[in-house]
Design an enzyme around this catalytic site. Sequence first.
Site, PDB file in Angstrom:
ATOM      1  N   GLN A 189       5.954  16.705  18.931  1.00 32.38           N
ATOM      2  CA  GLN A 189       6.394  18.021  18.508  1.00 32.38           C
ATOM      3  C   GLN A 189       7.466  17.924  17.412  1.00 32.38           C
ATOM      4  OE1 GLN A 189       5.103  20.824  19.098  1.00 32.38           O
ATOM      5  NE2 GLN A 189       6.631  22.206  18.215  1.00 32.38           N
ATOM      6  N   GLU A 190       8.334  16.941  17.516  1.00 29.88           N
ATOM      7  CA  GLU A 190       9.399  16.779  16.523  1.00 29.88           C
ATOM      8  C   GLU A 190       8.873  16.307  15.177  1.00 29.88           C
ATOM      9  OE1 GLU A 190      12.437  17.621  16.589  1.00 29.88           O
ATOM     10  OE2 GLU A 190      13.092  17.754  18.668  1.00 29.88           O
ATOM     11  N   SER A 191       7.997  15.299  15.195  1.00 31.17           N
ATOM     12  CA  SER A 191       7.623  14.667  13.919  1.00 31.17           C
ATOM     13  C   SER A 191       6.175  14.236  13.807  1.00 31.17           C
ATOM     14  CB  SER A 191       8.485  13.425  13.710  1.00 31.17           C
ATOM     15  OG  SER A 191       8.171  12.443  14.706  1.00 31.17           O
TER      16      SER A 191
END
Length: 355
Positions: free
Chosen positions: A79-81
């Site tokens: 989700q972050e990267s």
Amino acid sequence: MKVLVRAAVALVVAFVAAVVSLLAVVLVDIDADATEISGSGRGGLKGVPEEFRIWILKASAACSEPELAPALLAAQLYQESKFQTSREQATSHAGAQGPAQFMPGTWATWGRDDDESGAASPWDVGDAVMAQGRMMCSLLKKAKHSGYSGDVRALALAGYNAGWGAVERYRGVPPQSFAGGETYNYVQIILSTMTRFQGPGLLEVSGSGNGADALRRAATQIGTPYAWGGGSPSGPSTGFCDGVNGYLNGRCSASSTVGFDCSSLAQYAYWPDLHLPRTAAAQYGATSDRPVSRQDLKVGDLLFWSHGGSGSIYHVALYAGDGNVLQAPRTGRDVEVVPLTSAMPERDYYGATRP
């Protein structure tokens, strides 16, 4: 974390089970308390780039909070990267950096040189994932002591994304009205996509001693691909092909696969307490003065298979308890736990040693 800047035939069956159970008692010394393959607890991991896998498992294992499952860390990183590591792809408009999207100020608190490269960097996969694990572990502890209702994982994720102050303000996960719903959606997406990364249960090892410690270390690699010639005491690596071994569907698979072969996995398991040699035959030679009968096997013992005599040993595995072995089997397969009786052809079983 980005908002921080902005505010996973019944009788026949019974008969077969009884026969198998009886054979297990005859063939091996069963220790029911030694190990178990568990589908509960933290569980295994799948569907992540290999360079992330080893660090996700380490970060999960380093946290005393059982909620910090590998699949949770993997879903959060995605989700972050989306597991991106380049500065172009893994820098947010607000300045968050690296695969775990740390702001410089937050990185100063959680970042360490975990990969021992000489510097702590949010761009290094090992440093980033371990820092993510430390921060999430701390947030899980805060969530448990907060008294706030709801899933402690959701509270920790909200704290990672928006800061713990936002969780305290709302006494829970901030609502959709907060920050355009980013934190609320962040939490929901990660918890709902965990199953995408949930692999088979990890091997849980109890007890102490060199054998149990070696098995415990090797078990962190369950699911890692087999790579002929790959792997070292430092971890999985690409292998090579020798004209016969390392090929899959007519092409050299080992040279592009990060993983272990059978003997490098055994070497990795016992390192640095015991420096086993590199090949299965050499490992037998180094430990053959301590043979173990099949009835007296204990976790961590080395088991060998041969085409005929000690000079033709071709495979080594670690005894995992309950009649099972942990092994890196062959090209195209992954490190796995299987019954001793089916790990390799039964006629090739040569014997076991205790390192």
